[in-house]
Each structure stands twice: as structure tokens, then as C-alpha cells.
Design a protein around this motif. Structure first.
Motif, PDB file in Angstrom:
ATOM      1  N   CYS A  38       0.820  -1.214   0.000  1.00  0.00           N
ATOM      2  CA  CYS A  38       0.000   0.000   0.000  1.00  0.00           C
ATOM      3  C   CYS A  38       0.854   1.265   0.000  1.00  0.00           C
ATOM      4  O   CYS A  38       0.626   2.184  -0.787  1.00  0.00           O
ATOM      5  CB  CYS A  38      -0.934   0.008   1.206  1.00  0.00           C
ATOM      6  SG  CYS A  38      -2.231  -1.244   1.155  1.00  0.00           S
ATOM      7  N   VAL A  39       1.841   1.329   0.899  1.00  0.00           N
ATOM      8  CA  VAL A  39       2.649   2.540   0.996  1.00  0.00           C
ATOM      9  C   VAL A  39       3.569   2.679  -0.219  1.00  0.00           C
ATOM     10  O   VAL A  39       3.845   3.797  -0.683  1.00  0.00           O
ATOM     11  CB  VAL A  39       3.443   2.546   2.320  1.00  0.00           C
ATOM     12  CG1 VAL A  39       4.567   1.528   2.291  1.00  0.00           C
ATOM     13  CG2 VAL A  39       3.977   3.949   2.624  1.00  0.00           C
ATOM     14  N   THR A  40       4.027   1.555  -0.786  1.00  0.00           N
ATOM     15  CA  THR A  40       4.856   1.618  -2.001  1.00  0.00           C
ATOM     16  C   THR A  40       4.048   2.179  -3.162  1.00  0.00           C
ATOM     17  O   THR A  40       4.512   3.061  -3.903  1.00  0.00           O
ATOM     18  CB  THR A  40       5.381   0.217  -2.356  1.00  0.00           C
ATOM     19  OG1 THR A  40       6.159  -0.276  -1.256  1.00  0.00           O
ATOM     20  CG2 THR A  40       6.243   0.268  -3.596  1.00  0.00           C
ATOM     21  N   LYS A  41       2.820   1.688  -3.318  1.00  0.00           N
ATOM     22  CA  LYS A  41       1.947   2.178  -4.391  1.00  0.00           C
ATOM     23  C   LYS A  41       1.623   3.648  -4.179  1.00  0.00           C
ATOM     24  O   LYS A  41       1.560   4.433  -5.146  1.00  0.00           O
ATOM     25  CB  LYS A  41       0.665   1.343  -4.410  1.00  0.00           C
ATOM     26  CG  LYS A  41      -0.295   1.717  -5.530  1.00  0.00           C
ATOM     27  CD  LYS A  41      -1.522   0.813  -5.504  1.00  0.00           C
ATOM     28  CE  LYS A  41      -2.511   1.192  -6.601  1.00  0.00           C
ATOM     29  NZ  LYS A  41      -3.713   0.318  -6.571  1.00  0.00           N
ATOM     30  N   TYR A  42       1.440   4.028  -2.923  1.00  0.00           N
ATOM     31  CA  TYR A  42       1.126   5.423  -2.617  1.00  0.00           C
ATOM     32  C   TYR A  42       2.282   6.335  -3.010  1.00  0.00           C
ATOM     33  O   TYR A  42       2.086   7.378  -3.636  1.00  0.00           O
ATOM     34  CB  TYR A  42       0.811   5.556  -1.124  1.00  0.00           C
ATOM     35  CG  TYR A  42       0.545   6.964  -0.657  1.00  0.00           C
ATOM     36  CD1 TYR A  42      -0.716   7.543  -0.807  1.00  0.00           C
ATOM     37  CD2 TYR A  42       1.557   7.728  -0.067  1.00  0.00           C
ATOM     38  CE1 TYR A  42      -0.972   8.833  -0.377  1.00  0.00           C
ATOM     39  CE2 TYR A  42       1.309   9.023   0.353  1.00  0.00           C
ATOM     40  CZ  TYR A  42       0.049   9.571   0.203  1.00  0.00           C
ATOM     41  OH  TYR A  42      -0.187  10.865   0.618  1.00  0.00           O
ATOM     42  N   TRP A  43       3.515   5.935  -2.638  1.00  0.00           N
ATOM     43  CA  TRP A  43       4.683   6.756  -2.974  1.00  0.00           C
ATOM     44  C   TRP A  43       4.935   6.796  -4.472  1.00  0.00           C
ATOM     45  O   TRP A  43       5.401   7.805  -5.001  1.00  0.00           O
ATOM     46  CB  TRP A  43       5.910   6.214  -2.235  1.00  0.00           C
ATOM     47  CG  TRP A  43       5.910   6.604  -0.774  1.00  0.00           C
ATOM     48  CD1 TRP A  43       5.171   7.583  -0.198  1.00  0.00           C
ATOM     49  CD2 TRP A  43       6.673   6.011   0.277  1.00  0.00           C
ATOM     50  NE1 TRP A  43       5.414   7.647   1.153  1.00  0.00           N
ATOM     51  CE2 TRP A  43       6.341   6.703   1.480  1.00  0.00           C
ATOM     52  CE3 TRP A  43       7.593   4.984   0.334  1.00  0.00           C
ATOM     53  CZ2 TRP A  43       6.911   6.386   2.693  1.00  0.00           C
ATOM     54  CZ3 TRP A  43       8.169   4.670   1.561  1.00  0.00           C
ATOM     55  CH2 TRP A  43       7.825   5.361   2.737  1.00  0.00           C
ATOM     56  N   ASN A  44       4.629   5.717  -5.157  1.00  0.00           N
ATOM     57  CA  ASN A  44       4.828   5.690  -6.609  1.00  0.00           C
ATOM     58  C   ASN A  44       3.903   6.665  -7.322  1.00  0.00           C
ATOM     59  O   ASN A  44       4.199   7.112  -8.433  1.00  0.00           O
ATOM     60  CB  ASN A  44       4.594   4.277  -7.158  1.00  0.00           C
ATOM     61  CG  ASN A  44       5.712   3.327  -6.745  1.00  0.00           C
ATOM     62  OD1 ASN A  44       6.819   3.758  -6.392  1.00  0.00           O
ATOM     63  ND2 ASN A  44       5.445   2.038  -6.794  1.00  0.00           N
ATOM     64  N   SER A  45       2.774   7.006  -6.690  1.00  0.00           N
ATOM     65  CA  SER A  45       1.804   7.891  -7.330  1.00  0.00           C
ATOM     66  C   SER A  45       1.978   9.350  -6.924  1.00  0.00           C
ATOM     67  O   SER A  45       1.208  10.210  -7.354  1.00  0.00           O
ATOM     68  CB  SER A  45       0.381   7.440  -6.973  1.00  0.00           C
ATOM     69  OG  SER A  45       0.156   7.578  -5.577  1.00  0.00           O
ATOM     70  N   LYS A  46       2.968   9.643  -6.064  1.00  0.00           N
ATOM     71  CA  LYS A  46       3.158  11.002  -5.567  1.00  0.00           C
ATOM     72  C   LYS A  46       4.535  11.535  -5.975  1.00  0.00           C
ATOM     73  O   LYS A  46       5.497  10.783  -6.137  1.00  0.00           O
ATOM     74  CB  LYS A  46       3.044  11.037  -4.034  1.00  0.00           C
ATOM     75  CG  LYS A  46       1.685  10.575  -3.496  1.00  0.00           C
ATOM     76  CD  LYS A  46       0.603  11.585  -3.799  1.00  0.00           C
ATOM     77  CE  LYS A  46      -0.736  11.132  -3.198  1.00  0.00           C
ATOM     78  NZ  LYS A  46      -1.817  12.082  -3.495  1.00  0.00           N
ATOM     79  N   ASP A  47       4.600  12.871  -6.118  1.00  0.00           N
ATOM     80  CA  ASP A  47       5.893  13.506  -6.402  1.00  0.00           C
ATOM     81  C   ASP A  47       6.728  13.604  -5.132  1.00  0.00           C
ATOM     82  O   ASP A  47       7.943  13.478  -5.163  1.00  0.00           O
ATOM     83  CB  ASP A  47       5.660  14.909  -6.979  1.00  0.00           C
ATOM     84  CG  ASP A  47       4.976  14.856  -8.336  1.00  0.00           C
ATOM     85  OD1 ASP A  47       5.176  13.842  -9.052  1.00  0.00           O
ATOM     86  OD2 ASP A  47       4.243  15.801  -8.668  1.00  0.00           O
ATOM     87  N   LEU A  48       6.044  13.862  -3.991  1.00  0.00           N
ATOM     88  CA  LEU A  48       6.735  13.947  -2.714  1.00  0.00           C
ATOM     89  C   LEU A  48       6.662  12.608  -1.996  1.00  0.00           C
ATOM     90  O   LEU A  48       5.662  11.895  -2.085  1.00  0.00           O
ATOM     91  CB  LEU A  48       6.096  15.016  -1.820  1.00  0.00           C
ATOM     92  CG  LEU A  48       6.330  16.478  -2.220  1.00  0.00           C
ATOM     93  CD1 LEU A  48       5.525  17.396  -1.302  1.00  0.00           C
ATOM     94  CD2 LEU A  48       7.808  16.826  -2.147  1.00  0.00           C
ATOM     95  N   CYS A  49       7.706  12.306  -1.244  1.00  0.00           N
ATOM     96  CA  CYS A  49       7.712  11.091  -0.420  1.00  0.00           C
ATOM     97  C   CYS A  49       7.355  11.525   0.997  1.00  0.00           C
ATOM     98  O   CYS A  49       8.185  12.117   1.708  1.00  0.00           O
ATOM     99  CB  CYS A  49       9.086  10.425  -0.466  1.00  0.00           C
ATOM    100  SG  CYS A  49       9.127   8.852   0.411  1.00  0.00           S
ATOM    101  N   GLN A  50       6.114  11.260   1.379  1.00  0.00           N
ATOM    102  CA  GLN A  50       5.648  11.687   2.697  1.00  0.00           C
ATOM    103  C   GLN A  50       4.759  10.616   3.310  1.00  0.00           C
ATOM    104  O   GLN A  50       4.260   9.727   2.615  1.00  0.00           O
ATOM    105  CB  GLN A  50       4.886  13.012   2.607  1.00  0.00           C
ATOM    106  CG  GLN A  50       3.688  12.963   1.691  1.00  0.00           C
ATOM    107  CD  GLN A  50       2.964  14.295   1.603  1.00  0.00           C
ATOM    108  OE1 GLN A  50       1.856  14.345   1.114  1.00  0.00           O
ATOM    109  NE2 GLN A  50       3.579  15.375   2.044  1.00  0.00           N
TER     110      GLN A  50
END
Length: 542
Positions: A38-50
Motif C-alpha cells: 500500500c505505501v509503495t503504491k502510494y509513494w509511486n503515485s506522488k511527487d513527494l515522499c511523505q
């Protein structure tokens, strides 16, 4: 259906992204847990890593590792949940023997060296042959290859705390040489302790939620009882109002009918009087007409003076009339009377009455100079309890020396005043008001003749003036008592604040001097009555 406590406990094991129980949980540096996918997919879809939860930004994308400790906690929770649903713990899976041909028998043990599971028959060599006796046997498990190091093909018997992963002996001498490694048994011991602690925390949460459920149910029950009481009191008001309306209706009709009859009688009298005048005037008119046609000059002159100069007596009718608006205001007065009746009925309701008198709340502080030597007052003068020993205090004229009583600092010699005292947790107490000249020395009888208007509790009963033969009939023992004084009206009233009900009222009293709040916490009764009396702030929002 899951209970509210189990649902709230489950929330701790839900990923905030997928809203499902964690799968391969990872922990970010800000302390939040997510499924790795879940968190990997979330970071892959965002410009910022938060962090998806608190939005903390990371300068570099963290290298994620599965939090194996938390994963075991999650797995344990899954088992607990499954056990709760089924009502019994899940049955262990049957592991088949790897050696049996045809029909597989149930394995009795698994060998970590041979990576094979054996039934009772095929396990026999491991129990007889000396070389095989040295092999490590465990309860039967599936997927024995998962217990072997993929790199060295050796048994995973060590745990790397640095990387949070299981390793073999060769790994500890190579890639994990500088890492903190311990045996799997040692790590499991610590993890079990953590599991026990987590389990205790979960149970504590469950207990708290159950207590909350109990509290909510109690609130609902109290609300229901309050609603029933409000309905009963409202019906009482409406019944009285309906009776008053019917009575007023009859009285109103009667008043209007009587006024109408009076108008008719008046009109009849006026009409009769007018008809009499009309008859007399007609007679005079006839005489005048006859005289005007007379040929007898002498008779005309003789009768002229009596007929013309002496007219029949009449009165002026221009100012006389029959009033047709006699009923104006009758209905208004009837409605006004109904409004007065309604207000009186509302005054009878304890809750409404209490709310109105609470506006006369005053700030009461206890006077230490009046307190019996065994009484202990709080620094703010709002609480009093009985101590175990007598204090060495000056014996001034204001101090009670025989009874455990204390007065308020300020007295009142006019108007109205109200205050509340919490008596929760006490089995004995005295409350009321006292006049300024009340005797403070020796044996005192708490009665109006001696300047004390009080109610008292002794164990299971509440008494008037502390007299054992004057038990007050109350549905429940009050937890907070409100005291109201109307100086000019000569009234002292007591209320159960929480039940919003009336306890008792002294009426017809004559006050000629200052009245002071009066409190008596009584003795400790071997610790059963050690709670203090507390002067509480008045809540005007009820």
C-alpha cells in the motif's frame, strides 16, 4: 455481529490506506504502520515522499523492511479474531507424511535437517539410529523449505535484529557478521513477552470499551427514566390545564349569558318607560289637535295654558343607550386566567421549580472559625470531612465544641439564596441553614426552635431535623442536595439535584436575624463515611 469494543480494537490493526488488516506491515520513521504494498503504491503515485497519515515529508525514500514483530502481533490478532468468531481456537492443519506412498498418514514430527515430515512409522529411524538422533525434530509443519536459508541451504536458526530477519549460522559469519544476532529461541522468548504485553493492552482496551458501553447504557437508562418522569409531569400539567379550560369555558359561557340577560332586562325597562312616554305624548297630541279645531274661543284660551305651557314630564334619551360591547375583554380575561393557572401548575413541577430557584445560587465558603476541632476543611473552604483526631484549635465563641458542624462564612438577612452540596459516598450527613444566634456549645438539637432547619441522613434513612421519628419517604438517596431559602417568605427548601425532585420544605418560618449555610459531615464510621461534603458549583444548563 461484532461488538463495538472488538471493532474499536480491530482499528489498531487496520492499514489506513487499504482499511484492511495489515499485510507485511512496515513502519515509517514517524512511527506509522502501513502494508508494504500500500505505501509503495502510494509513494509511486506522488511527487513527494511523505507519510500518508501525518504528511511528514522524507528527504529520501525510506528503505522499507517488514516489521516482523508487529507482523506476528497482527497474525496473533487474526487468530484471536477467528477464535472469537468461531467460539473456539482454530484447529491445527494436518501435515501429511512425506515418505508415505499412496494414502498419506498424519505426520508426527518434522525434521529440520532432512526437511521431511514423518509419520509415527517413518519417524522410527530418527529414534533409533544414533546419527539421526542428532537431527532437530519439531512439531509437524508444512513448507519446511521456508525454514532453510536460500543462500546457504542451512537451517534458519539465528535472528538478525539489525535487519529483522531470520538467518543461518553461515549468514552470521558473512553478510550479518557485524549485526546484532541472537538465537531464534531467544528472540522468540522476547517476542512472546511482547505478545503477552500487547495482548494485555488489547484486553485493557476491550475492558475500557466494555466500561464505556456500560456507561452509555446507563446514560440511556437515566435518560429513559428522565423522559418517563417528564411525560408523567407533562401529563399532570396538561390534565390540570384541560380541567381549567373546561371550567373556564363553563364560567365564560355563564358570564356571557348573565351579561346578555342583564342587557335584555335593561332594554325591557327602557322600552317600557319609552312606551309609557309615547302613550302620554299621543294622548297630549290628540288633545292639542282637538283644541286646535275647537270653535269655542273661551275653552281654547282656558285650556291652552294647561296643554301648551305645562307639557307632560319626559326625560332626555340622547345619552341613554344599551351597550352592545359588554363582552369585550371577557375572553381575554379568561385566557389570562388560564395562563395564570398554567404558570401555577408549572411551578408545581420540581424540575421547573428547581431550575428557577437555581438562579439565586450564591458562592458559599466554609468558616474554619466555626468548625468542630475534628473537622478538616480544604484550602479553598469548599470541602469538609471528619478527621481521626481532635485538632488543637482556639475555643472561640463561634466554634461548635460538641457536634461535628461547620457554618458558611457569609450570612444572609434578606432576599433569596441557594447552594448545592455533594453527599456522594457518604452514609451520614447533616445539611441546612442556621441562624446566627444558634448555640455552638454543648448538646444541640437540630430543630427550628433552636435556630436550625436541617435534613439528615443516617445510613439507609433521611430524616427531618435529624429526628429518628421523622423519616422522609424518598425513592432514592440523594447524591447532591440543593438548599433554597426565601427569607421574606419564611421558607427553607431541600432538593435532590440529580433527580430534580423536591425533598422537603419548611414554610411559615419567621426570620429575624442572619441565616448561615450549615454542614455536618458526621463521624467516619470506621471508614464507611470518610468521604467529604463538597460545596459544588451550580449547573444552570439542566
Amino acid at each position: 455481529m461484532a461488538s463495538s469494543s472488538s471493532l474499536q480494537s480491530e482499528e489498531r490493526f487496520l492499514c489506513s490506506i487499504c482499511l484492511d488488516i495489515f499485510t507485511e506491515p512496515v513502519t515509517t520513521s514517524c512511527g506509522h504502520n502501513f502494508c508494504m504494498a500500500c505505501v509503495t503504491k502510494y509513494w509511486n503515485s506522488k511527487d513527494l515522499c511523505q507519510c500518508p497519515l501525518c504528511r511528514e515529508t522524507f528527504p529520501r525514500r525510506p528503505k522499507l523492511r517488514v516489521n516482523t514483530t508487529f507482523r506476528e502481533v497482527v497474525e496473533n490478532f487474526k487468530k484471536m479474531r477467528e477464535r472469537g468468531r468461531n467460539g473456539s481456537p482454530p484447529k491445527p492443519k494436518i501435515v501429511p507424511c512425506d515418505v508415505c506412498t499412496g494414502t498419506k498418514r498424519k505426520a508426527l514430527k518434522s525434521c529440520l535437517v532432512c526437511q521431511t515430515s514423518f509419520c509415527e512409522t517413518h519417524l522410527e529411524p530418527h529414534q533409533i539410529a544414533s546419527p539421526l538422533k542428532r537431527h532437530k525434530l519439531i512439531d509437524p509443519v508444512v513448507n519446511l523449505e521456508d525454514r532453510m536459508c536460500k543462500k546457504h541451504d542451512r537451517l534458519l536458526e539465528m535472528f538478525c535484529r539489525t535487519d529483522q530477519t531470520c538467518v543461518c549460522q553461515f549468514c552470521t559469519e558473512a553478510d550479518h557478521k557485524t549485526h546484532d544476532t541472537v538465537s531464534i529461541q531467544e528472540e522468540c522468548g522476547e517476542r512472546k513477552a511482547q505478545l503477552g504485553k500487547t495482548e494485555a493492552e488489547v484486553q485493557q482496551i476491550i475492558k475500557e470499551r466494555l466500561m464505556k458501553v456500560k456507561s452509555i447504557k446507563l446514560s440511556v437508562d437515566l435518560s429513559k427514566r428522565g423522559a418517563e418522569r417528564e411525560i408523567a409531569e407533562s401529563m399532570q400539567v396538561f390534565t390540570a390545564l384541560m380541567c381549567s379550560i373546561m371550567k373556564s369555558k363553563g364560567e365564560l359561557v355563564k358570564v356571557i349569558e348573565e351579561k346578555q340577560k342583564a342587557v335584555e332586562r335593561q332594554a325591557e325597562g327602557l322600552i317600557k318607560e319609552l312606551e309609557q312616554e309615547i302613550t302620554e305624548l299621543k294622548r297630549r297630541s290628540t288633545e292639542l289637535k282637538q283644541l286646535s279645531h275647537s270653535e269655542d274661543h273661551l275653552q281654547l284660551l282656558q285650556s291652552f295654558l294647561s296643554l301648551v305651557c305645562n307639557p307632560p314630564p319626559t326625560k332626555s334619551w340622547s345619552e341613554i343607550s344599551v351597550h352592545s360591547d359588554l363582552f369585550v375583554g371577557t375572553l381575554r380575561r379568561a385566557v389570562s386566567q388560564l395562563d395564570e393557572t398554567l404558570n401555577k401548575e408549572m411551578e408545581k413541577l420540581p424540575g421547573v421549580k428547581l431550575k428557577r430557584i437555581q438562579q439565586y445560587a450564591v458562592d458559599v465558603t466554609l468558616d474554619p472559625d466555626t468548625a468542630h476541632p475534628s473537622l478538616i476543611l480544604s484550602e479553598d473552604g469548599k470541602q469538609v470531612r471528619c478527621g481521626n483526631t481532635l485538632q488543637n484549635l482556639p475555643d472561640n465563641p463561634k466554634r461548635f465544641d460538641c457536634h461535628r458542624f461547620v457554618l458558611g462564612k457569609n450570612g444572609f438577612s434578606s432576599g433569596r439564596f441557594y447552594y448545592e452540596v455533594t453527599v456522594k459516598g457518604k452514609t451520614r450527613w447533616n445539611l441546612g441553614v442556621a441562624r446566627e444566634s444558634t448555640d455552638r456549645k454543648g448538646i444541640i438539637t437540630p430543630r427550628p426552635e433552636d435556630g436550625l432547619w436541617t435534613v439528615s441522613r443516617r445510613d439507609e434513612n433521611v430524616y427531618l431535623n435529624g429526628t429518628l421519628n421523622s423519616i422522609l419517604s424518598l425513592r432514592e438517596k440523594p447524591q447532591k442536595v440543593g438548599m433554597f431559602v426565601d427569607y421574606e417568605e419564611g421558607q427553607v427548601s431541600f432538593y435532590d439535584v440529580e433527580a430534580r425532585s423536591h425533598i422537603y420544605s419548611f414554610t411559615g418560618c419567621t426570620f429575624t436575624e442572619k441565616l448561615y449555610p450549615f454542614l455536618g459531615p458526621s463521624d467516619n464510621d470506621d471508614g464507611q463515611n470518610s468521604a467529604p461534603l463538597i460545596i459544588s458549583p451550580v449547573n444552570h444548563t439542566h
